[in-house]
Write a protein that holds these residues in place. Structure first.
Motif, PDB file in Angstrom:
ATOM      1  N   ILE A   1      24.777 -48.886  36.765  1.00  0.00           N
ATOM      2  CA  ILE A   1      25.545 -47.738  36.288  1.00  0.00           C
ATOM      3  C   ILE A   1      26.809 -47.623  37.123  1.00  0.00           C
ATOM      4  N   GLN A   2      27.914 -47.490  36.425  1.00  0.00           N
ATOM      5  CA  GLN A   2      29.199 -47.294  37.080  1.00  0.00           C
ATOM      6  C   GLN A   2      30.101 -46.478  36.170  1.00  0.00           C
ATOM      7  N   THR A   3      31.186 -45.976  36.705  1.00  0.00           N
ATOM      8  CA  THR A   3      32.153 -45.250  35.895  1.00  0.00           C
ATOM      9  C   THR A   3      32.833 -46.258  34.977  1.00  0.00           C
ATOM     10  N   PRO A   4      32.713 -46.084  33.661  1.00  0.00           N
ATOM     11  CA  PRO A   4      33.276 -47.087  32.747  1.00  0.00           C
ATOM     12  C   PRO A   4      34.805 -47.092  32.757  1.00  0.00           C
ATOM     13  N   ARG A   5      35.351 -48.300  32.832  1.00  0.00           N
ATOM     14  CA  ARG A   5      36.804 -48.477  32.819  1.00  0.00           C
ATOM     15  C   ARG A   5      37.267 -49.335  31.650  1.00  0.00           C
ATOM     16  N   ASN A   6      36.297 -49.858  30.895  1.00  0.00           N
ATOM     17  CA  ASN A   6      36.637 -50.673  29.726  1.00  0.00           C
ATOM     18  C   ASN A   6      35.473 -50.613  28.738  1.00  0.00           C
ATOM     19  N   LYS A   7      35.638 -51.267  27.604  1.00  0.00           N
ATOM     20  CA  LYS A   7      34.617 -51.223  26.541  1.00  0.00           C
ATOM     21  C   LYS A   7      33.289 -51.823  27.005  1.00  0.00           C
ATOM     22  N   LEU A   8      33.327 -52.925  27.751  1.00  0.00           N
ATOM     23  CA  LEU A   8      32.089 -53.542  28.241  1.00  0.00           C
ATOM     24  C   LEU A   8      31.331 -52.568  29.125  1.00  0.00           C
ATOM     25  N   GLN A   9      32.010 -51.945  30.061  1.00  0.00           N
ATOM     26  CA  GLN A   9      31.353 -51.010  30.966  1.00  0.00           C
ATOM     27  C   GLN A   9      30.838 -49.776  30.223  1.00  0.00           C
ATOM     28  N   GLU A  10      31.536 -49.345  29.166  1.00  0.00           N
ATOM     29  CA  GLU A  10      31.039 -48.241  28.340  1.00  0.00           C
ATOM     30  C   GLU A  10      29.728 -48.640  27.671  1.00  0.00           C
TER      31      GLU A  10
ATOM     32  N   THR B   1      23.346 -58.189  34.690  1.00  0.00           N
ATOM     33  CA  THR B   1      22.466 -57.732  33.615  1.00  0.00           C
ATOM     34  C   THR B   1      23.324 -56.997  32.600  1.00  0.00           C
ATOM     35  N   ARG B   2      23.346 -57.514  31.372  1.00  0.00           N
ATOM     36  CA  ARG B   2      24.211 -56.932  30.342  1.00  0.00           C
ATOM     37  C   ARG B   2      23.430 -56.135  29.298  1.00  0.00           C
ATOM     38  N   ASP B   3      22.159 -56.396  29.187  1.00  0.00           N
ATOM     39  CA  ASP B   3      21.304 -55.691  28.240  1.00  0.00           C
ATOM     40  C   ASP B   3      20.033 -55.283  28.963  1.00  0.00           C
ATOM     41  N   GLU B   4      19.334 -54.332  28.380  1.00  0.00           N
ATOM     42  CA  GLU B   4      18.041 -53.931  28.923  1.00  0.00           C
ATOM     43  C   GLU B   4      17.079 -55.112  28.821  1.00  0.00           C
ATOM     44  N   ILE B   5      16.399 -55.399  29.904  1.00  0.00           N
ATOM     45  CA  ILE B   5      15.414 -56.480  29.924  1.00  0.00           C
ATOM     46  C   ILE B   5      14.040 -55.838  30.074  1.00  0.00           C
ATOM     47  N   LYS B   6      13.160 -56.111  29.131  1.00  0.00           N
ATOM     48  CA  LYS B   6      11.804 -55.567  29.191  1.00  0.00           C
ATOM     49  C   LYS B   6      10.912 -56.549  29.931  1.00  0.00           C
ATOM     50  N   ILE B   7      10.235 -56.048  30.955  1.00  0.00           N
ATOM     51  CA  ILE B   7       9.372 -56.859  31.800  1.00  0.00           C
ATOM     52  C   ILE B   7       7.988 -56.222  31.752  1.00  0.00           C
TER      53      ILE B   7
ATOM     54  N   VAL C   1      23.665 -48.576  27.416  1.00  0.00           N
ATOM     55  CA  VAL C   1      22.364 -49.263  27.483  1.00  0.00           C
ATOM     56  C   VAL C   1      21.487 -48.604  28.544  1.00  0.00           C
ATOM     57  N   SER C   2      22.058 -48.326  29.708  1.00  0.00           N
ATOM     58  CA  SER C   2      21.283 -47.693  30.785  1.00  0.00           C
ATOM     59  C   SER C   2      20.833 -46.292  30.394  1.00  0.00           C
ATOM     60  N   GLU C   3      21.722 -45.514  29.788  1.00  0.00           N
ATOM     61  CA  GLU C   3      21.363 -44.156  29.378  1.00  0.00           C
ATOM     62  C   GLU C   3      20.275 -44.177  28.305  1.00  0.00           C
ATOM     63  N   ASP C   4      20.365 -45.105  27.362  1.00  0.00           N
ATOM     64  CA  ASP C   4      19.366 -45.194  26.299  1.00  0.00           C
ATOM     65  C   ASP C   4      17.980 -45.526  26.843  1.00  0.00           C
ATOM     66  N   SER C   5      17.922 -46.327  27.903  1.00  0.00           N
ATOM     67  CA  SER C   5      16.618 -46.687  28.475  1.00  0.00           C
ATOM     68  C   SER C   5      15.887 -45.462  29.006  1.00  0.00           C
ATOM     69  N   LEU C   6      16.645 -44.469  29.450  1.00  0.00           N
ATOM     70  CA  LEU C   6      16.030 -43.252  29.987  1.00  0.00           C
ATOM     71  C   LEU C   6      15.266 -42.498  28.913  1.00  0.00           C
ATOM     72  N   LYS C   7      15.739 -42.571  27.673  1.00  0.00           N
ATOM     73  CA  LYS C   7      15.088 -41.872  26.565  1.00  0.00           C
ATOM     74  C   LYS C   7      13.728 -42.481  26.246  1.00  0.00           C
ATOM     75  N   ASP C   8      13.547 -43.762  26.556  1.00  0.00           N
ATOM     76  CA  ASP C   8      12.318 -44.481  26.226  1.00  0.00           C
ATOM     77  C   ASP C   8      11.309 -44.500  27.361  1.00  0.00           C
ATOM     78  N   SER C   9      11.603 -43.825  28.464  1.00  0.00           N
ATOM     79  CA  SER C   9      10.804 -43.971  29.679  1.00  0.00           C
ATOM     80  C   SER C   9       9.858 -42.820  29.933  1.00  0.00           C
ATOM     81  N   ASP C  10       8.725 -43.166  30.529  1.00  0.00           N
ATOM     82  CA  ASP C  10       7.808 -42.169  31.045  1.00  0.00           C
ATOM     83  C   ASP C  10       8.162 -41.825  32.495  1.00  0.00           C
ATOM     84  N   ILE C  11       8.675 -42.833  33.207  1.00  0.00           N
ATOM     85  CA  ILE C  11       9.043 -42.691  34.618  1.00  0.00           C
ATOM     86  C   ILE C  11      10.379 -43.394  34.822  1.00  0.00           C
ATOM     87  N   VAL C  12      11.203 -42.853  35.719  1.00  0.00           N
ATOM     88  CA  VAL C  12      12.465 -43.487  36.087  1.00  0.00           C
ATOM     89  C   VAL C  12      12.419 -43.817  37.570  1.00  0.00           C
TER      90      VAL C  12
END
Length: 109
Positions: free
Chosen positions: A61-70, A38-44, A75-86
């Protein structure tokens, strides 16, 4: 009708997309034994008689070691801002490790 957003987060390859498919009862994502499928947030969107739930399936979520992982972490952190529940998914066959603690710290913020 009640509605809300639920972010689904966890380490890479713990079954976040598999859980989403089980809830919906149909194939919606690429599922692979390789991490970071999964490379982007998928809305279901899940509907029943009384509610609508928009699940945000996120990259692992993992410790980023390159630009893709950053990018994936962002993307994962941004989804938390839009959530009512995690929903934090863990693999109970593994010990709680550094990544799980990092995710808990992220959720605490």
């Amino acid at each position: 009708m009640k509605s809300g957003f639920v972010s689904v987060v966890g380490r890479a390859n713990v079954g976040k997309s598999t859980l989403m498919e089980k809830i919906l009862g149909e194939k919606i994502s690429i599922i692979s034994n390789k991490p970071q499928t999964t490379r982007d947030e998928i809305k279901i969107i899940y509907n029943d008689e009384n509610s609508q739930i928009i699940f945000l399936d996120t990259p692992g979520i993992q410790t980023p070691r390159n630009k893709l992982q950053e990018h994936l972490l962002e993307v994962s952190e941004d989804s938390l801002k839009d959530s009512d529940i995690v929903t934090f998914i863990v693999d109970n066959s593994l010990k709680i490790g550094r990544l799980d603690k990092m995710i808990l710290d992220l959720l605490e913020k």
